[in-house]
Write an enzyme that holds these catalytic residues in place. Structure first.
Site, short mmCIF file in Angstrom:
data_model
loop_
_atom_site.label_atom_id
_atom_site.label_comp_id
_atom_site.label_asym_id
_atom_site.label_seq_id
_atom_site.Cartn_x
_atom_site.Cartn_y
_atom_site.Cartn_z
N LYS A 102 45.94 9.33 7.91
CA LYS A 102 46.66 8.79 6.75
C LYS A 102 45.77 8.75 5.50
CE LYS A 102 47.76 4.76 8.62
NZ LYS A 102 47.07 4.85 9.93
N ARG A 128 53.09 -2.30 8.39
CA ARG A 128 52.65 -2.19 9.78
C ARG A 128 53.54 -3.01 10.72
NH1 ARG A 128 46.99 -0.80 8.45
NH2 ARG A 128 45.84 -0.21 10.31
N ARG A 134 34.17 8.68 13.01
CA ARG A 134 34.50 8.61 11.59
C ARG A 134 33.36 7.96 10.80
NH1 ARG A 134 40.09 5.94 9.66
NH2 ARG A 134 39.29 3.98 10.47
N ARG A 192 32.62 1.97 9.99
CA ARG A 192 33.36 0.71 9.95
C ARG A 192 33.13 -0.08 11.22
NH1 ARG A 192 39.46 2.08 8.15
NH2 ARG A 192 39.79 0.44 9.69
N ARG A 242 43.18 -1.78 18.53
CA ARG A 242 44.00 -1.40 17.38
C ARG A 242 45.16 -0.49 17.79
NH1 ARG A 242 39.51 1.05 13.85
NH2 ARG A 242 41.12 1.58 12.36
#
Ligand code: AMP
Length: 207
Positions: free
Chosen positions: A15, A88, A122, A155, A166
């Site tokens: 996204k 969400r 990431r 992160r 998550r």
């Protein structure tokens, strides 16, 4: 007013990357509740301190908080926008309807194992929020953001344990939005696995 788009999809589905391309290419303003919340955490505001308790566990921040953040931003936008990470929950989607007229909802579809691999590899830019992947989209210079030169970081919620939490939160709370927007006739499903530019072309073709 340009396009008013929601990018839907699990964490790690691309996204942020695709929202950034929509911004570069079409000038749409990227609104990421995750980025707004991380900024508040970094600035140690009251909001940040409260949000951190949820974010560290991979849980959702309460609806009224994120709805307030988005409403305040959206009302000032004239260029068109792309929502990344909001809504969400069905409650957030219901609230959004009251202050924004969404034209397109793009659902990026990626399987769980691929998501875990993507998120744990990431690296993110703390300043301009561009994301990289150590294998699929490495920065030109190790550890440095291509766009603004800041030092990249991992992160704290991109560890395997939090990523799995998550993904469960996504399935329980956000997945029902596929049906929600499907019923409204504004949902497009796009295969989120594969080449970043090809995925972008599929998104653009659907607008
Ligand atoms: P993201 O950067 O979109 O992956 O979001 C990181 C974290 O911020 C999430 O795991 C949640 O804790 C919180 N968050 C971001 N957007 C929302 C939202 N729309 N509703 C609730 N929590 C959110």
């Amino acid at each position: 007013m340009g396009f008013r788009i929601i990018l839907l999809g699990p964490p790690g589905s691309g996204k942020g990357t695709q929202a950034e391309k929509l911004n570069d290419d079409l000038g749409l303003i990227r609104l990421s509740t995750g980025d707004m919340l991380r900024e508040a955490v970094r600035d140690q505001t009251e909001l940040g301190k409260m949000a951190k308790q949820y974010m560290d566990k991979g849980a959702l921040v309460p609806d009224d908080v994120v709805i307030g953040l988005i409403e305040e931003k959206i009302l000032h936008i004239k260029e068109g926008f792309v929502l990344d990470g909001f809504p969400r929950t069905v409650q957030q989607a219901d609230a959004l309807r009251k202050f924004a007229d969404i034209e397109h909802v793009i659902n990026l579809d990626v399987d769980d194992e691929e998501l875990v691999s993507r998120l744990t590899k990431r690296r993110s830019c703390p300043d301009c929020n561009v994301v990289f992947h150590l294998i699929y989209k490495p920065p030109m210079k190790d550890g440095v953001c291509d766009k603004c030169g800041a030092a990249l970081y991992q992160r704290s919620d991109d560890t395997e344990e939090t990523v799995r939490a998550r993904l469960k939160v996504y399935r329980d709370n956000t997945f029902p939005l596929i049906e929600y927007y499907g019923k409204q006739g504004i949902l497009v499903n796009i295969d989120g696995k594969g080449n970043i530019n090809e995925i972008y072309e599929a998104i653009e073709a659907s607008l």
